[in-house]
Design a protein around this motif. Structure first.
Motif, PDB file in Angstrom:
ATOM      1  N   TYR A 199    -100.635  30.319 -25.477  1.00 39.90           N
ATOM      2  CA  TYR A 199    -100.580  31.537 -26.279  1.00 39.90           C
ATOM      3  C   TYR A 199    -100.605  31.143 -27.739  1.00 39.90           C
ATOM      4  N   SER A 200    -101.224  31.967 -28.552  1.00 41.29           N
ATOM      5  CA  SER A 200    -101.048  31.730 -29.987  1.00 41.29           C
ATOM      6  C   SER A 200    -100.082  32.774 -30.528  1.00 41.29           C
ATOM      7  N   THR A 201     -99.102  32.305 -31.271  1.00 38.96           N
ATOM      8  CA  THR A 201     -98.110  33.212 -31.830  1.00 38.96           C
ATOM      9  C   THR A 201     -98.672  33.841 -33.102  1.00 38.96           C
ATOM     10  N   LYS A 209     -97.581  33.563 -35.939  1.00 41.09           N
ATOM     11  CA  LYS A 209     -97.508  32.642 -37.077  1.00 41.09           C
ATOM     12  C   LYS A 209     -98.601  31.572 -37.004  1.00 41.09           C
ATOM     13  N   GLY A 210     -99.445  31.651 -35.990  1.00 40.23           N
ATOM     14  CA  GLY A 210    -100.575  30.723 -35.914  1.00 40.23           C
ATOM     15  C   GLY A 210    -100.307  29.504 -35.052  1.00 40.23           C
ATOM     16  N   ALA A 211     -99.062  29.347 -34.600  1.00 37.31           N
ATOM     17  CA  ALA A 211     -98.753  28.206 -33.737  1.00 37.31           C
ATOM     18  C   ALA A 211     -99.216  28.514 -32.304  1.00 37.31           C
ATOM     19  N   THR A 212     -99.497  27.473 -31.518  1.00 34.58           N
ATOM     20  CA  THR A 212     -99.834  27.717 -30.120  1.00 34.58           C
ATOM     21  C   THR A 212     -98.704  27.217 -29.229  1.00 34.58           C
ATOM     22  N   ILE A 213     -98.453  27.991 -28.185  1.00 36.21           N
ATOM     23  CA  ILE A 213     -97.433  27.608 -27.216  1.00 36.21           C
ATOM     24  C   ILE A 213     -98.136  27.312 -25.908  1.00 36.21           C
ATOM     25  N   GLN A 214     -97.906  26.131 -25.376  1.00 36.13           N
ATOM     26  CA  GLN A 214     -98.521  25.743 -24.111  1.00 36.13           C
ATOM     27  C   GLN A 214     -97.642  26.275 -22.986  1.00 36.13           C
ATOM     28  N   ALA A 215     -98.027  27.432 -22.415  1.00 34.95           N
ATOM     29  CA  ALA A 215     -97.191  28.047 -21.379  1.00 34.95           C
ATOM     30  C   ALA A 215     -97.360  27.322 -20.049  1.00 34.95           C
ATOM     31  N   LEU A 216     -98.593  26.963 -19.713  1.00 35.53           N
ATOM     32  CA  LEU A 216     -98.861  26.201 -18.499  1.00 35.53           C
ATOM     33  C   LEU A 216     -99.700  24.993 -18.892  1.00 35.53           C
ATOM     34  N   ASP A 217     -99.337  23.835 -18.347  1.00 37.24           N
ATOM     35  CA  ASP A 217     -99.954  22.598 -18.816  1.00 37.24           C
ATOM     36  C   ASP A 217    -100.413  21.770 -17.613  1.00 37.24           C
ATOM     37  N   GLY A 218    -101.618  22.014 -17.149  1.00 39.30           N
ATOM     38  CA  GLY A 218    -102.164  21.223 -16.045  1.00 39.30           C
ATOM     39  C   GLY A 218    -101.415  21.365 -14.745  1.00 39.30           C
ATOM     40  N   ILE A 219    -101.284  22.606 -14.270  1.00 34.48           N
ATOM     41  CA  ILE A 219    -100.540  22.850 -13.023  1.00 34.48           C
ATOM     42  C   ILE A 219    -101.405  22.524 -11.796  1.00 34.48           C
ATOM     43  N   ASP A 220    -100.884  21.708 -10.888  1.00 38.52           N
ATOM     44  CA  ASP A 220    -101.508  21.481  -9.580  1.00 38.52           C
ATOM     45  C   ASP A 220    -100.526  21.953  -8.525  1.00 38.52           C
ATOM     46  N   LEU A 221    -101.047  22.711  -7.567  1.00 39.66           N
ATOM     47  CA  LEU A 221    -100.141  23.288  -6.583  1.00 39.66           C
ATOM     48  C   LEU A 221    -100.903  23.549  -5.300  1.00 39.66           C
TER      49      LEU A 221
END
Lengths: 262, 222
Positions: free
Chosen positions: A11-13, A15-27
């Motif tokens: 997500y980008s906030t 304020k311009g920062a990005t938040i990595q909500a999911l990072d290479g999920i394997d399931l």
């Protein structure tokens, strides 16, 4: 039944920062399993489950449900695939403008079923969730547990292969939680339904899940059976979860002596 | 009080009702279309088209920023084009509809935004299309709020008809200005005011009753 590979979402906030909500999920989730995903608040579990029917749009990765890659579908195809992936919510999300019957009929109307088919199906499914006597009532007249039963009936209306549960019991009291979990177990068995649920409640995992995954910071830090999680937690997050329970029991033991329990 | 009072009032009332009815109908149709479009096309909406959203937003704001009496004057050629005249109740309906629609669009937008996002997600999760979501989720869920919004709008349109009366639209407003003010007929002035007050009360009362009956049906207690 469900295979997720390299799923990422950021997500980008404002304020311009990005938040990595999911990072290479394997399931990987087996057909007919009740699979639990546990994590502390903000770990990304809700984003993960909402990616499975693309209520949330992932950035990259693949999500294969019943042999079909959900990520490649567009418009009508995606809507048709969603009919086979039921979902229930923490806040129930029932339509106040419709009765119990109308709420359960909604997915069938979407699927273009005839009036007679809808009537038969809704009657059957309300019986399954033990709400036959409440068909004519509006959601505001129901208790939390009854509302979630309607939510489950709605999710099951189009006879899906998968049921996604987004914290479905988090707004319910322990007794009601128990009865909803029993119902989920029951439909899992009767309908051979694959259930994926996210929760932060250990009780829920213990009660109905077979296999599970632990999510932290947008990554899966541990997968395995529920037993292994409680007996031999490997990741730091799992240990934190299990220690919370153990500390509680230890304190109860100190204060109230042997035999103390919940 | 003179003999012509009742006749004048009756004609004025009929003209006003005629204008209010048709203007409300058209304004409601245009306002609903605009309001729905604004809600669904915004970023994160069910059919995001940010550019369309901005354009419609701009048009709504522009029309709303004009005082109504100036808007009528600007719309005179439009009235002449659509109904063939720039005088009388028919011409006023054009101006009233266009003038009230953006105002309605905004209150309808607010009503629709009150519908919990979770309900829309639930509808999406069963595979509902955007059109299904608009007509079977958004509008029915927002119905009590929409009825209240429509009530506010119909009353605003009633006020506007009186303003339009000042520049030749006919109706109760014109009666009050032409007879009550310009010919010093105080009996007509007061009678007109009284009728307008009653009219507004009846509209509000009807709207409240309708909204409440919808809500009572949905939220009745055993």
């Amino acid at each position: 039944m469900i295979t997720v590979q390299q799923l990422s979402k950021s997500y980008s906030t404002t304020k311009g920062a990005t938040i990595q909500a999911l990072d290479g999920i394997d399931l990987h989730i087996d057909r007919g399993d009740i699979f639990g995903i546990i994590g502390f608040s903000g770990a990304g579990k809700s984003t993960l489950i909402r990616c499975l029917n693309r209520l949330e749009e992932p950035d990259t990765g693949s999500i294969i449900v019943g042999g079909q890659d959900i990520m490649l579908l567009k418009g009508k195809e995606l809507r048709q695939a969603r009919q086979k992936i039921g979902m229930i919510f923490q806040q129930f999300n029932l339509l106040d403008s419709r009765t119990v019957f109308g709420n359960v009929a909604f997915p069938l109307e979407v699927a273009g079923k005839s009036k007679a088919e809808i009537r038969d199906r809704v009657t059957d499914i309300l019986e399954l969730v033990q709400l036959s006597d409440k068909a004519g009532m509006y959601p505001s007249q129901l208790s939390g547990g009854q509302k979630q039963r309607v939510g489950i009936a709605r999710a099951l209306a189009n006879d899906p292969d998968v049921l996604l549960s987004d914290e479905a019991t988090s707004a319910l009291d322990p007794e009601t939680t128990h009865s909803i979990l029993e119902l989920m177990k029951d439909i899992n068995r009767k309908l051979k339904l694959t259930i994926v649920l996210i929760t932060h409640e250990l009780d829920v995992l213990q009660h109905i899940c077979n296999r599970m995954a632990v999510i932290e910071g947008g990554r899966i830090v541990e997968t395995g059976t529920v037993d292994k999680f409680f007996i031999q937690p490997e990741s730091a997050t799992s240990k934190r979860f299990v220690h919370i329970v153990q500390n509680y029991y230890a304190n109860r033991f100190l204060v109230e002596g042997q035999g103390a329990g919940i | 009080m003179r003999d012509d009072l009742i006749d004048l009032l009756w004609t004025g009332l009929l003209e006003t009702l005629y204008m209010v009815f048709w203007s409300s109908l058209f304004a409601l149709a245009i306002g609903l279309a605009l309001g729905i479009t604004v809600v669904v096309t915004e970023r994160g909406g069910i059919l995001p088209i940010p550019i369309l959203n901005k354009v419609i937003g701009f048009i709504i704001n522009t029309v709303r920023s004009l005082p109504f009496i100036i808007l009528i004057v600007i719309l005179l050629p439009v009235s002449r084009f659509i109904v063939g005249t720039s005088l009388g109740p028919k011409a006023a309906i054009v101006a009233l509809s266009i003038g009230a629609a953006p105002f309605l669009a905004r209150i309808i937008e607010n009503s629709l935004k009150e519908v919990a996002g979770g309900k829309i997600e639930a509808a999406k999760s069963v595979g509902a299309s955007p059109v299904t979501i608009i007509f079977r989720v958004l509008i029915p869920e927002a119905l009590p709020a929409l009825v209240r919004a429509a009530t506010i709008a119909v009353i605003a349109i009633t006020e506007f008809t009186a303003v339009a009366g000042a520049i030749g639209a006919g109706g109760l407003g014109s009666l009050a200005i032409r007879f009550g003010y310009q010919r010093f007929r105080e009996d007509i002035l007061f009678a007109t005011v009284l009728v307008i007050i009653l009219l507004v009360q009846i509209i509000q009362w009807t709207g409240d009753l309708t909204a409440r009956s919808i809500q009572q049906r949905r939220f009745k207690r055993e």
